[in-house]
Design a protein around this motif. Sequence first.
Motif, PDB file in Angstrom:
ATOM      1  N   LEU A 107       0.833  -1.205   0.000  1.00  0.00           N
ATOM      2  CA  LEU A 107       0.000   0.000   0.000  1.00  0.00           C
ATOM      3  C   LEU A 107       0.865   1.252   0.000  1.00  0.00           C
ATOM      4  CD1 LEU A 107      -2.715  -1.116   2.567  1.00  0.00           C
ATOM      5  CD2 LEU A 107      -3.103  -0.649   0.128  1.00  0.00           C
ATOM      6  N   SER A 108       1.880   1.251   0.849  1.00  0.00           N
ATOM      7  CA  SER A 108       2.786   2.396   0.928  1.00  0.00           C
ATOM      8  C   SER A 108       3.536   2.592  -0.388  1.00  0.00           C
ATOM      9  CB  SER A 108       3.779   2.183   2.077  1.00  0.00           C
ATOM     10  OG  SER A 108       4.732   3.206   2.114  1.00  0.00           O
ATOM     11  N   ASN A 109       4.025   1.512  -0.966  1.00  0.00           N
ATOM     12  CA  ASN A 109       4.750   1.605  -2.242  1.00  0.00           C
ATOM     13  C   ASN A 109       3.846   2.114  -3.362  1.00  0.00           C
ATOM     14  OD1 ASN A 109       7.027   0.616  -0.984  1.00  0.00           O
ATOM     15  ND2 ASN A 109       6.909  -1.407  -1.902  1.00  0.00           N
ATOM     16  N   LEU A 110       2.604   1.673  -3.361  1.00  0.00           N
ATOM     17  CA  LEU A 110       1.661   2.136  -4.381  1.00  0.00           C
ATOM     18  C   LEU A 110       1.387   3.631  -4.211  1.00  0.00           C
ATOM     19  CD1 LEU A 110      -0.174   1.606  -6.775  1.00  0.00           C
ATOM     20  CD2 LEU A 110      -1.903   0.725  -5.178  1.00  0.00           C
ATOM     21  N   SER A 111       1.190   4.066  -2.979  1.00  0.00           N
ATOM     22  CA  SER A 111       0.982   5.499  -2.720  1.00  0.00           C
ATOM     23  C   SER A 111       2.182   6.309  -3.197  1.00  0.00           C
ATOM     24  CB  SER A 111       0.771   5.753  -1.218  1.00  0.00           C
ATOM     25  OG  SER A 111      -0.415   5.178  -0.780  1.00  0.00           O
ATOM     26  N   TRP A 112       3.381   5.839  -2.849  1.00  0.00           N
ATOM     27  CA  TRP A 112       4.610   6.529  -3.239  1.00  0.00           C
ATOM     28  C   TRP A 112       4.724   6.599  -4.765  1.00  0.00           C
ATOM     29  CZ3 TRP A 112       8.953   5.184  -6.013  1.00  0.00           C
ATOM     30  CH2 TRP A 112      10.048   6.044  -5.884  1.00  0.00           C
ATOM     31  N   SER A 113       4.438   5.481  -5.422  1.00  0.00           N
ATOM     32  CA  SER A 113       4.542   5.442  -6.887  1.00  0.00           C
ATOM     33  C   SER A 113       3.584   6.418  -7.556  1.00  0.00           C
ATOM     34  CB  SER A 113       4.266   4.024  -7.395  1.00  0.00           C
ATOM     35  OG  SER A 113       5.222   3.130  -6.888  1.00  0.00           O
ATOM     36  N   LEU A 114       2.369   6.472  -7.045  1.00  0.00           N
ATOM     37  CA  LEU A 114       1.385   7.405  -7.611  1.00  0.00           C
ATOM     38  C   LEU A 114       1.848   8.851  -7.460  1.00  0.00           C
ATOM     39  CD1 LEU A 114      -1.898   5.712  -6.384  1.00  0.00           C
ATOM     40  CD2 LEU A 114      -0.909   5.643  -8.687  1.00  0.00           C
ATOM     41  N   ASP A 168      -5.766  10.125  -8.911  1.00  0.00           N
ATOM     42  CA  ASP A 168      -6.968   9.349  -9.191  1.00  0.00           C
ATOM     43  C   ASP A 168      -7.744   9.217  -7.876  1.00  0.00           C
ATOM     44  OD1 ASP A 168      -8.305   7.316 -11.195  1.00  0.00           O
ATOM     45  OD2 ASP A 168      -8.165   6.292  -9.255  1.00  0.00           O
ATOM     46  N   ALA A 169      -8.822   9.973  -7.751  1.00  0.00           N
ATOM     47  CA  ALA A 169      -9.567  10.020  -6.485  1.00  0.00           C
ATOM     48  C   ALA A 169     -10.084   8.655  -6.044  1.00  0.00           C
ATOM     49  CB  ALA A 169     -10.695  11.042  -6.570  1.00  0.00           C
ATOM     50  N   PRO A 170     -10.671   7.842  -6.924  1.00  0.00           N
ATOM     51  CA  PRO A 170     -11.147   6.530  -6.451  1.00  0.00           C
ATOM     52  C   PRO A 170     -10.016   5.645  -5.905  1.00  0.00           C
ATOM     53  CG  PRO A 170     -12.175   7.086  -8.539  1.00  0.00           C
ATOM     54  CD  PRO A 170     -11.096   8.107  -8.305  1.00  0.00           C
ATOM     55  N   LEU A 171      -8.867   5.660  -6.561  1.00  0.00           N
ATOM     56  CA  LEU A 171      -7.744   4.866  -6.070  1.00  0.00           C
ATOM     57  C   LEU A 171      -7.213   5.437  -4.766  1.00  0.00           C
ATOM     58  CD1 LEU A 171      -5.766   2.567  -6.256  1.00  0.00           C
ATOM     59  CD2 LEU A 171      -4.405   3.932  -7.885  1.00  0.00           C
ATOM     60  N   ARG A 172      -7.118   6.750  -4.685  1.00  0.00           N
ATOM     61  CA  ARG A 172      -6.663   7.401  -3.450  1.00  0.00           C
ATOM     62  C   ARG A 172      -7.575   7.032  -2.287  1.00  0.00           C
ATOM     63  NH1 ARG A 172      -5.996  13.000  -5.481  1.00  0.00           N
ATOM     64  NH2 ARG A 172      -8.181  13.035  -4.957  1.00  0.00           N
ATOM     65  N   ASP A 173      -8.879   7.069  -2.515  1.00  0.00           N
ATOM     66  CA  ASP A 173      -9.824   6.736  -1.453  1.00  0.00           C
ATOM     67  C   ASP A 173      -9.687   5.275  -1.031  1.00  0.00           C
ATOM     68  OD1 ASP A 173     -10.745   9.342  -1.463  1.00  0.00           O
ATOM     69  OD2 ASP A 173     -12.500   8.897  -2.708  1.00  0.00           O
ATOM     70  N   TRP A 215       4.131  11.422   2.982  1.00  0.00           N
ATOM     71  CA  TRP A 215       4.815  12.190   1.942  1.00  0.00           C
ATOM     72  C   TRP A 215       4.049  12.133   0.634  1.00  0.00           C
ATOM     73  CZ3 TRP A 215       6.648  10.770  -2.820  1.00  0.00           C
ATOM     74  CH2 TRP A 215       7.433  11.721  -3.479  1.00  0.00           C
ATOM     75  N   SER A 216       3.603  10.931   0.255  1.00  0.00           N
ATOM     76  CA  SER A 216       2.943  10.782  -1.042  1.00  0.00           C
ATOM     77  C   SER A 216       1.637  11.558  -1.112  1.00  0.00           C
ATOM     78  CB  SER A 216       2.718   9.301  -1.373  1.00  0.00           C
ATOM     79  OG  SER A 216       1.778   8.708  -0.507  1.00  0.00           O
ATOM     80  N   TYR A 217       0.865  11.558  -0.033  1.00  0.00           N
ATOM     81  CA  TYR A 217      -0.385  12.318  -0.031  1.00  0.00           C
ATOM     82  C   TYR A 217      -0.094  13.822  -0.065  1.00  0.00           C
ATOM     83  CZ  TYR A 217      -3.572   8.399   0.522  1.00  0.00           C
ATOM     84  OH  TYR A 217      -4.314   7.269   0.296  1.00  0.00           O
ATOM     85  N   ALA A 218       0.901  14.254   0.694  1.00  0.00           N
ATOM     86  CA  ALA A 218       1.245  15.680   0.698  1.00  0.00           C
ATOM     87  C   ALA A 218       1.776  16.104  -0.668  1.00  0.00           C
ATOM     88  CB  ALA A 218       2.269  15.972   1.789  1.00  0.00           C
ATOM     89  N   ARG A 219       2.558  15.251  -1.301  1.00  0.00           N
ATOM     90  CA  ARG A 219       3.116  15.561  -2.629  1.00  0.00           C
ATOM     91  C   ARG A 219       2.002  15.809  -3.644  1.00  0.00           C
ATOM     92  NH1 ARG A 219       5.905  16.331  -6.846  1.00  0.00           N
ATOM     93  NH2 ARG A 219       7.425  14.946  -7.766  1.00  0.00           N
ATOM     94  N   LEU A 220       0.885  15.095  -3.479  1.00  0.00           N
ATOM     95  CA  LEU A 220      -0.258  15.271  -4.378  1.00  0.00           C
ATOM     96  C   LEU A 220      -1.265  16.286  -3.842  1.00  0.00           C
ATOM     97  CD1 LEU A 220      -0.843  11.549  -5.409  1.00  0.00           C
ATOM     98  CD2 LEU A 220       0.226  13.361  -6.762  1.00  0.00           C
ATOM     99  N   HIS A 221      -0.918  16.954  -2.734  1.00  0.00           N
ATOM    100  CA  HIS A 221      -1.786  17.958  -2.113  1.00  0.00           C
ATOM    101  C   HIS A 221      -3.149  17.378  -1.751  1.00  0.00           C
ATOM    102  CE1 HIS A 221       1.293  20.760  -3.324  1.00  0.00           C
ATOM    103  NE2 HIS A 221       1.171  20.328  -4.561  1.00  0.00           N
TER     104      HIS A 221
END
Length: 165
Positions: free
Chosen positions: A24-31, A38-43, A66-72
């Motif tokens: 999950l963390s790696n996927l968030s970082w990659s995005l 992508d809001a549905p994937l983020r949710d 970090w990944s969520y902040a990077r995407l605001h």
Amino acid sequence: NVPLMEAISAAARAKIGELNAQELSNLSWSLARLEFRDAPLRDALSAGAITRIWNYTPQELANTAWSYARLHFFHVPLFAAISSEAKTRIIECDPQSMANIAWAWASLCLQDEPLLDAIAEASQAKIAVLNAQDLSNSAWSFARLAVSHLPLWEAMAAQAIRKMK
């Protein structure tokens, strides 16, 4: 390639329940690295992370924040879960994880005094091993959030001087 990313998003959403904390963390970082919003994937990622947050390592907590902040993107329940878990495990955090968590909170202008105090105390205790990047990220984060932890500021200043010599 939009069709490819949409296909990846759909496949990932279908498998979220099967992913472990690292995945999950790696996927968030990659995005975040791909700047794919992508809001549905983020949710779906947020929901998956919240249910497994106690399994996250300090690095996975930091990478997710970090990944969520990077995407605001500020997901209130997820950031509350990250904060809670990070506070209880702050002593396990390496300097980069602490700096990245502080950076995420500062980037989103989130005030969380208990979390920031825990990071400040732990950072001060590990000041000798902060590299220049962790030191500058921490200083920027605490300055942006107007954290007035004088012992940490003094320790960071002294460490910065040592690094410049």
